[in-house]
Design a protein around this motif. Sequence first.
Motif, PDB file in Angstrom:
ATOM      1  N   LYS A  13      13.956  25.624  27.703  1.00 39.56           N
ATOM      2  CA  LYS A  13      12.548  25.629  28.069  1.00 39.56           C
ATOM      3  C   LYS A  13      12.339  26.557  29.255  1.00 39.56           C
ATOM      4  N   GLY A  14      11.217  27.277  29.243  1.00 39.41           N
ATOM      5  CA  GLY A  14      10.916  28.141  30.377  1.00 39.41           C
ATOM      6  C   GLY A  14      10.057  29.313  29.966  1.00 39.41           C
ATOM      7  N   PHE A  15       9.821  30.192  30.937  1.00 37.96           N
ATOM      8  CA  PHE A  15       8.850  31.270  30.758  1.00 37.96           C
ATOM      9  C   PHE A  15       9.445  32.648  31.021  1.00 37.96           C
ATOM     10  N   MET A  16      10.759  32.758  31.002  1.00 33.83           N
ATOM     11  CA  MET A  16      11.421  34.032  31.281  1.00 33.83           C
ATOM     12  C   MET A  16      11.669  34.811  29.991  1.00 33.83           C
ATOM     13  N   PRO A  17      10.972  35.943  29.781  1.00 30.41           N
ATOM     14  CA  PRO A  17      11.233  36.763  28.587  1.00 30.41           C
ATOM     15  C   PRO A  17      12.680  37.261  28.580  1.00 30.41           C
ATOM     16  N   TYR A  43      12.520  24.677  37.418  1.00 35.07           N
ATOM     17  CA  TYR A  43      11.912  24.169  36.192  1.00 35.07           C
ATOM     18  C   TYR A  43      13.010  23.535  35.337  1.00 35.07           C
ATOM     19  N   CYS A  44      13.225  24.012  34.118  1.00 36.00           N
ATOM     20  CA  CYS A  44      14.211  23.382  33.239  1.00 36.00           C
ATOM     21  C   CYS A  44      15.522  24.150  33.153  1.00 36.00           C
ATOM     22  N   GLY A  45      15.683  25.204  33.969  1.00 38.77           N
ATOM     23  CA  GLY A  45      16.980  25.856  34.075  1.00 38.77           C
ATOM     24  C   GLY A  45      17.157  27.136  33.294  1.00 38.77           C
ATOM     25  N   LYS A  46      16.101  27.655  32.678  1.00 41.54           N
ATOM     26  CA  LYS A  46      16.250  28.863  31.864  1.00 41.54           C
ATOM     27  C   LYS A  46      16.761  30.048  32.684  1.00 41.54           C
ATOM     28  N   SER A  47      16.064  30.373  33.769  1.00 40.88           N
ATOM     29  CA  SER A  47      16.499  31.514  34.581  1.00 40.88           C
ATOM     30  C   SER A  47      17.806  31.211  35.303  1.00 40.88           C
ATOM     31  N   ALA A  48      18.087  29.929  35.560  1.00 40.71           N
ATOM     32  CA  ALA A  48      19.342  29.565  36.206  1.00 40.71           C
ATOM     33  C   ALA A  48      20.544  29.897  35.323  1.00 40.71           C
ATOM     34  N   ASP A  82       3.549  20.947  29.783  1.00 44.89           N
ATOM     35  CA  ASP A  82       4.376  20.438  28.676  1.00 44.89           C
ATOM     36  C   ASP A  82       4.421  18.920  28.807  1.00 44.89           C
ATOM     37  N   PRO A  83       3.729  18.178  27.930  1.00 49.91           N
ATOM     38  CA  PRO A  83       3.695  16.715  28.049  1.00 49.91           C
ATOM     39  C   PRO A  83       5.065  16.057  27.984  1.00 49.91           C
ATOM     40  N   ALA A  84       6.047  16.744  27.374  1.00 46.87           N
ATOM     41  CA  ALA A  84       7.386  16.163  27.265  1.00 46.87           C
ATOM     42  C   ALA A  84       8.030  15.964  28.624  1.00 46.87           C
ATOM     43  N   LEU A  85       7.537  16.670  29.645  1.00 40.89           N
ATOM     44  CA  LEU A  85       8.118  16.581  30.977  1.00 40.89           C
ATOM     45  C   LEU A  85       7.487  15.494  31.842  1.00 40.89           C
ATOM     46  N   MET A  86       6.515  14.778  31.309  1.00 44.29           N
ATOM     47  CA  MET A  86       5.896  13.706  32.084  1.00 44.29           C
ATOM     48  C   MET A  86       6.799  12.480  32.110  1.00 44.29           C
ATOM     49  N   ASP A  87       6.961  11.901  33.291  1.00 42.29           N
ATOM     50  CA  ASP A  87       7.693  10.649  33.435  1.00 42.29           C
ATOM     51  C   ASP A  87       6.665   9.523  33.479  1.00 42.29           C
ATOM     52  N   PRO A  88       6.525   8.732  32.403  1.00 43.01           N
ATOM     53  CA  PRO A  88       5.474   7.707  32.350  1.00 43.01           C
ATOM     54  C   PRO A  88       5.680   6.589  33.370  1.00 43.01           C
ATOM     55  N   ARG A  89       6.891   6.441  33.884  1.00 46.99           N
ATOM     56  CA  ARG A  89       7.153   5.381  34.858  1.00 46.99           C
ATOM     57  C   ARG A  89       6.452   5.634  36.179  1.00 46.99           C
ATOM     58  N   VAL A  90       6.294   6.906  36.536  1.00 52.89           N
ATOM     59  CA  VAL A  90       5.658   7.244  37.817  1.00 52.89           C
ATOM     60  C   VAL A  90       4.402   8.082  37.638  1.00 52.89           C
ATOM     61  N   LYS A  92       4.210  11.247  36.832  1.00 47.08           N
ATOM     62  CA  LYS A  92       4.380  12.591  37.388  1.00 47.08           C
ATOM     63  C   LYS A  92       5.325  13.409  36.512  1.00 47.08           C
ATOM     64  N   MET A  93       5.272  14.714  36.700  1.00 51.70           N
ATOM     65  CA  MET A  93       6.215  15.588  36.017  1.00 51.70           C
ATOM     66  C   MET A  93       7.621  15.341  36.558  1.00 51.70           C
ATOM     67  N   ASP A  94       8.621  15.521  35.700  1.00 56.61           N
ATOM     68  CA  ASP A  94      10.013  15.447  36.146  1.00 56.61           C
ATOM     69  C   ASP A  94      10.847  16.360  35.250  1.00 56.61           C
ATOM     70  N   SER A  95      11.114  17.567  35.742  1.00 56.17           N
ATOM     71  CA  SER A  95      11.906  18.525  34.969  1.00 56.17           C
ATOM     72  C   SER A  95      13.404  18.397  35.237  1.00 56.17           C
ATOM     73  N   LEU A  96      13.808  17.552  36.192  1.00 59.66           N
ATOM     74  CA  LEU A  96      15.221  17.472  36.569  1.00 59.66           C
ATOM     75  C   LEU A  96      16.126  17.057  35.410  1.00 59.66           C
ATOM     76  N   PRO A  97      15.787  16.020  34.619  1.00 57.20           N
ATOM     77  CA  PRO A  97      16.683  15.676  33.505  1.00 57.20           C
ATOM     78  C   PRO A  97      16.865  16.825  32.510  1.00 57.20           C
ATOM     79  N   PHE A  98      15.794  17.591  32.277  1.00 54.92           N
ATOM     80  CA  PHE A  98      15.883  18.720  31.340  1.00 54.92           C
ATOM     81  C   PHE A  98      16.777  19.810  31.920  1.00 54.92           C
ATOM     82  N   PHE A  99      16.644  20.056  33.223  1.00 59.75           N
ATOM     83  CA  PHE A  99      17.518  21.027  33.889  1.00 59.75           C
ATOM     84  C   PHE A  99      18.977  20.619  33.747  1.00 59.75           C
ATOM     85  N   ARG A 100      19.277  19.358  34.024  1.00 64.59           N
ATOM     86  CA  ARG A 100      20.672  18.911  33.964  1.00 64.59           C
ATOM     87  C   ARG A 100      21.242  19.094  32.555  1.00 64.59           C
ATOM     88  N   GLN A 101      20.444  18.764  31.546  1.00 62.93           N
ATOM     89  CA  GLN A 101      20.905  18.931  30.165  1.00 62.93           C
ATOM     90  C   GLN A 101      21.136  20.406  29.847  1.00 62.93           C
TER      91      GLN A 101
END
Length: 215
Positions: A13-17, A43-48, A82-90, A92-101
């Motif tokens: 996931k990300g926005f880097m061409p 974000y989710c680690g694409k450029s990383a 991206d609604p998939a990044l919403m953490d319904p418990r709080v 708020k957005m949370d991209s950290l789990p996606f980055f780790r994966q």
Amino acid sequence: MPPDLRFAAERAKGFMPSAEGQALFEIGCAYASLGPLCEIGTYCGKSAIYLGAAARLAGSVLFTVDHHRGSEEIQPGWAHHDPALMDPRVGKMDSLPFFRQTIAAAGLEEQVIAVVGPSATVSRYWNTPLALLFIDGGHSDDPVTRDYEGWSPHILPGGVLIFHDIYPNPADGGQAPYRVYQRALSSGDFVEVRTEGSLRALERQVSPRRTNADS
């Protein structure tokens, strides 16, 4: 770039061409022997992956800094949300789990080090000189300015500062990164060494040139 890492980057996931990502990798390879790399805006680690691949080849590391709650332009109601990044418990957005994966799947956990927190706060306590700084966090004036002011002093002489989403024409995109990029160029500390799409790479001069403001 190693084919397996290119494949992982293109799937993330990300926005880097792809062309800009390849340029990021090549710039990373050119400078990583000087010291560690740092990215502002994970974000989710694409450029990383692109920078992490360069760090691995050079025997260096990439620090990637983000609070992982999302910048303004990816919040609910905005075009890049991206609604998939919403953490319904709080709520708020949370991209950290996606980055780790993403980084685990790419096999870069030893080279890519997550620093979780607000960029401005982390920069106040940062003391490690950097070979490369990639600014790609929030894209409005305040966060881009704070990222530049807080982190660019840590770039080694001969190191490189990279901006993303530089659009000279306002019709193409937001102007805050472009204004800060122009500020860096006019400082006398940096000289542009590469462009690719919206990517701009500026090398820190060993002996900064004088500007009219210095006279």
